[in-house]
Write an enzyme that holds these catalytic residues in place. Structure first.
Site, mmCIF file in Angstrom:
data_model
loop_
_atom_site.group_PDB
_atom_site.id
_atom_site.type_symbol
_atom_site.label_atom_id
_atom_site.label_comp_id
_atom_site.label_asym_id
_atom_site.label_seq_id
_atom_site.Cartn_x
_atom_site.Cartn_y
_atom_site.Cartn_z
ATOM 1 N N ARG A 15 -33.620 17.749 -43.503
ATOM 2 C CA ARG A 15 -33.246 16.394 -43.061
ATOM 3 C C ARG A 15 -34.164 15.921 -41.927
ATOM 4 O O ARG A 15 -35.015 15.076 -42.128
ATOM 5 C CB ARG A 15 -31.763 16.403 -42.638
ATOM 6 N N ASP A 16 -34.032 16.503 -40.749
ATOM 7 C CA ASP A 16 -34.819 16.011 -39.611
ATOM 8 C C ASP A 16 -36.307 16.265 -39.860
ATOM 9 O O ASP A 16 -37.159 15.458 -39.481
ATOM 10 C CB ASP A 16 -34.364 16.717 -38.325
ATOM 11 N N HIS A 207 -30.095 20.644 -29.632
ATOM 12 C CA HIS A 207 -31.008 20.136 -30.675
ATOM 13 C C HIS A 207 -32.274 19.682 -29.943
ATOM 14 O O HIS A 207 -32.293 18.606 -29.344
ATOM 15 C CB HIS A 207 -30.301 18.977 -31.392
ATOM 16 N N HIS A 209 -36.286 18.799 -29.769
ATOM 17 C CA HIS A 209 -37.610 18.534 -30.343
ATOM 18 C C HIS A 209 -38.629 19.134 -29.373
ATOM 19 O O HIS A 209 -38.346 19.310 -28.188
ATOM 20 C CB HIS A 209 -37.796 17.030 -30.561
ATOM 21 N N CYS A 240 -38.360 11.776 -35.357
ATOM 22 C CA CYS A 240 -37.391 10.736 -35.710
ATOM 23 C C CYS A 240 -38.125 9.432 -35.943
ATOM 24 O O CYS A 240 -38.969 9.045 -35.133
ATOM 25 C CB CYS A 240 -36.371 10.578 -34.582
ATOM 26 N N ASN A 249 -38.744 19.201 -34.597
ATOM 27 C CA ASN A 249 -37.818 20.098 -33.904
ATOM 28 C C ASN A 249 -38.560 21.376 -33.569
ATOM 29 O O ASN A 249 -39.575 21.698 -34.189
ATOM 30 C CB ASN A 249 -36.660 20.484 -34.833
HETATM 31 P P1 HMG Z 1 -27.704 -2.344 -40.540
HETATM 32 O O1 HMG Z 1 -28.914 -3.026 -41.105
HETATM 33 O O2 HMG Z 1 -27.274 -2.735 -39.166
HETATM 34 O O3 HMG Z 1 -26.402 -2.434 -41.432
HETATM 35 O O4 HMG Z 1 -27.973 -0.779 -40.582
HETATM 36 P P2 HMG Z 1 -26.002 -3.130 -42.757
HETATM 37 O O5 HMG Z 1 -24.584 -2.737 -42.958
HETATM 38 O O6 HMG Z 1 -26.375 -4.589 -42.692
HETATM 39 O O7 HMG Z 1 -26.870 -2.437 -43.914
HETATM 40 C C1 HMG Z 1 -28.209 -2.753 -44.209
HETATM 41 C C2 HMG Z 1 -28.498 -2.405 -45.664
HETATM 42 O O8 HMG Z 1 -28.361 -1.009 -45.878
HETATM 43 C C3 HMG Z 1 -27.515 -3.046 -46.656
HETATM 44 O O9 HMG Z 1 -28.219 -3.237 -47.861
HETATM 45 C C4 HMG Z 1 -26.478 -1.979 -46.854
HETATM 46 O O10 HMG Z 1 -25.820 -2.083 -48.099
HETATM 47 C C5 HMG Z 1 -27.314 -0.723 -46.819
HETATM 48 P P3 HMG Z 1 -28.594 -4.740 -48.390
HETATM 49 O O11 HMG Z 1 -27.280 -5.454 -48.459
HETATM 50 O O12 HMG Z 1 -29.523 -5.293 -47.322
HETATM 51 O O13 HMG Z 1 -29.245 -4.471 -49.706
HETATM 52 N N1 HMG Z 1 -26.567 0.434 -46.307
HETATM 53 C C6 HMG Z 1 -26.605 1.656 -46.856
HETATM 54 N N2 HMG Z 1 -27.225 2.137 -47.944
HETATM 55 C C7 HMG Z 1 -27.032 3.446 -48.232
HETATM 56 N N3 HMG Z 1 -26.278 4.267 -47.469
HETATM 57 C C8 HMG Z 1 -25.656 3.824 -46.367
HETATM 58 C C9 HMG Z 1 -25.803 2.466 -46.031
HETATM 59 N N4 HMG Z 1 -25.333 1.710 -45.027
HETATM 60 C C10 HMG Z 1 -25.809 0.476 -45.206
HETATM 61 N N5 HMG Z 1 -24.930 4.641 -45.633
HETATM 62 C C11 HMG Z 1 -27.337 1.521 -40.524
HETATM 63 C C12 HMG Z 1 -27.061 0.130 -40.007
HETATM 64 C C13 HMG Z 1 -26.543 2.507 -39.705
HETATM 65 C C14 HMG Z 1 -26.900 1.586 -42.005
HETATM 66 C C15 HMG Z 1 -28.845 1.784 -40.421
HETATM 67 O O14 HMG Z 1 -29.250 1.514 -39.114
HETATM 68 C C16 HMG Z 1 -29.224 3.190 -40.808
HETATM 69 O O15 HMG Z 1 -29.062 3.618 -41.946
HETATM 70 N N6 HMG Z 1 -29.774 3.928 -39.829
HETATM 71 C C17 HMG Z 1 -30.169 5.302 -40.072
HETATM 72 C C18 HMG Z 1 -31.125 5.697 -39.007
HETATM 73 C C19 HMG Z 1 -31.502 7.142 -39.227
HETATM 74 O O16 HMG Z 1 -31.203 7.774 -40.243
HETATM 75 N N7 HMG Z 1 -32.208 7.683 -38.214
HETATM 76 C C20 HMG Z 1 -32.656 9.021 -38.271
HETATM 77 C C21 HMG Z 1 -31.525 10.011 -38.182
HETATM 78 S S1 HMG Z 1 -30.899 10.200 -36.546
HETATM 79 C C22 HMG Z 1 -31.931 11.364 -35.841
HETATM 80 O O17 HMG Z 1 -32.936 11.752 -36.407
HETATM 81 C C23 HMG Z 1 -31.530 11.940 -34.524
HETATM 82 C C24 HMG Z 1 -30.997 13.380 -34.629
HETATM 83 O O18 HMG Z 1 -31.950 14.229 -35.252
HETATM 84 C C25 HMG Z 1 -30.707 13.903 -33.224
HETATM 85 C C26 HMG Z 1 -31.917 13.691 -32.297
HETATM 86 O O19 HMG Z 1 -32.962 14.315 -32.473
HETATM 87 O O20 HMG Z 1 -31.767 12.823 -31.427
HETATM 88 C C27 HMG Z 1 -29.686 13.433 -35.440
HETATM 89 MG MG MG Z 2 -33.596 15.210 -34.273
#
Ligand code: HMG
Ligand code: MG
Length: 305
Positions: A15-16, A207, A209, A240, A249
């Site tokens: 994933r990450d 966690h 990086h 990220c 990471n």
């Molecule tokens: P948004 O644009 O504010 O929300 O995104 P929305 O509800 O308007 O959705 C936008 C579009 O996405 C829509 O499609 C939804 O249907 C679709 P459209 O109508 O435009 O065709 N949608 C989805 N599709 C599939 N699965 C879903 C989903 N939700 C909405 N679950 C949202 C808000 C949270 C969805 C967006 O910002 C998002 O998906 N963000 C993900 C960001 C991400 O994955 N970042 C990386 C992971 S976090 C990380 O790496 C940190 C970590 O490792 C710890 C660290 O190191 O800090 C964990």
């Molecule tokens: Mg991370």
């Protein structure tokens, strides 16, 4: 605080590690990666994310990945779920653990999930409730707990606050994440100790990086604070998409080498992880990001020569 004698290492490479890859990694490679990691003995593999494919295109095949991995009984396969839509996908895909992910930094929360910290917690509440009702494990990840690319310093009180809110929502574990890998050991010890005063240390994960090369030192500092769960990524893959300049990471092989050297049990076969790290690095056509992995591969070559 006694240093733990056993540690859970959560492999987050699928994933990450992969989420930031520019080229789409074929689904069968992702599946093979999870299968190899399962075989190496991880109790917990973070397999994919049920997020918007517009935001993170690399994770668009989450359903296919979860549908085809060879599951080992007892192994927990975790997935990221930012909202109910993600949760429904995760439930249908038989995930064992769902991860809600917030931030201790307001600015990062906006960039990563497009809402404030408070709004994110409100948005996570139904996901948390649904997970509890379905009997699925719940984890809460706190990004930018040790520094933020947009806001700089992050108050320790914010980290403790989000950790407590996550526990109130029913999280089995909370991850204190150094998203951009800037923290140093004394700071990490302070933050981990502050969180551990309010939250059972057995539920806290580190966690890290490795952007500034501090991750192993930070794990060592966290061990002194009694923390016994760490996330890492095979061959140090990753970064990220919403934290520019952040590298992967900490490499799993390096973490295992350190922990095993300290006499700390993980139950994981380091040699199998090293082989997998080289395999995925070769596939992605990039240098292996694990120092211990490279050294031990060179040693293998020397023995065979
Ligand atoms: P948004 O644009 O504010 O929300 O995104 P929305 O509800 O308007 O959705 C936008 C579009 O996405 C829509 O499609 C939804 O249907 C679709 P459209 O109508 O435009 O065709 N949608 C989805 N599709 C599939 N699965 C879903 C989903 N939700 C909405 N679950 C949202 C808000 C949270 C969805 C967006 O910002 C998002 O998906 N963000 C993900 C960001 C991400 O994955 N970042 C990386 C992971 S976090 C990380 O790496 C940190 C970590 O490792 C710890 C660290 O190191 O800090 C964990
Ligand atoms: Mg991370």
């Amino acid at each position: 605080m006694a240093v733990p004698t056993k540690v859970k290492v959560v492999e987050v490479g699928p994933r990450d590690g992969l989420q930031n890859e520019k080229e789409f990694v074929p689904t069968d490679i992702k599946i093979e990666l999870v299968n190899r990691l399962t075989a190496a003995g991880f109790q917990n593999v973070e397999a994919t994310s049920f997020v918007s494919p517009k935001w993170v295109p690399q994770m668009a095949d989450a359903t296919q990945v979860m549908g085809s991995i060879q599951r080992k009984p007892g192994t927990v396969y975790s997935v990221l779920t930012p909202n109910m839509r993600g949760f429904e996908g995760a439930l249908a895909a038989r995930a064992d653990e769902v991860v809600i992910f917030g931030a201790a930094s307001e600015a990062f929360s906006q960039k990563n999930i497009n809402c404030s910290i408070e709004e994110s917690i409100d948005r996570f509440a139904p996901v948390a409730q649904a997970a509890k009702e379905a009997g699925i494990r719940l984890r809460g990840s706190i990004s930018c707990a040790l520094g933020c690319p947009y806001q700089g310093d992050v108050p320790v009180e914010s980290v403790v606050y989000v950790a407590q809110r996550f526990i109130e929502l029913g999280c089995d574990e909370v991850d204190v994440a150094d998203t951009i890998g800037v923290a140093t050991a004394s700071q990490v010890y302070r933050v981990m100790s502050a969180v551990a005063e309010k939250v059972d240390p057995a539920r806290i994960a580190g966690h890290f990086h490795d952007t500034y090369g501090q991750a192993l030192a930070n794990i060592h500092a966290s061990l002194q604070a009694g923390i016994a769960i760490y996330h890492s990524s095979v061959a140090g893959l990753g970064g990220c998409p919403y934290a520019k300049g952040a590298t992967g990471n900490v490499a799993t092989e390096d973490v295992l080498y350190m922990l095993h050297g300290m006499g700390i049990e993980t139950g994981i076969d380091l040699e199998a992880v090293i082989t997998t790290g080289q395999w995925i690095s070769d596939f992605l056509q990039r240098p292996n990001g694990s120092r211990a992995g490279k050294a031990l591969i060179n040693k293998r070559a020397a023995v065979c020569a």
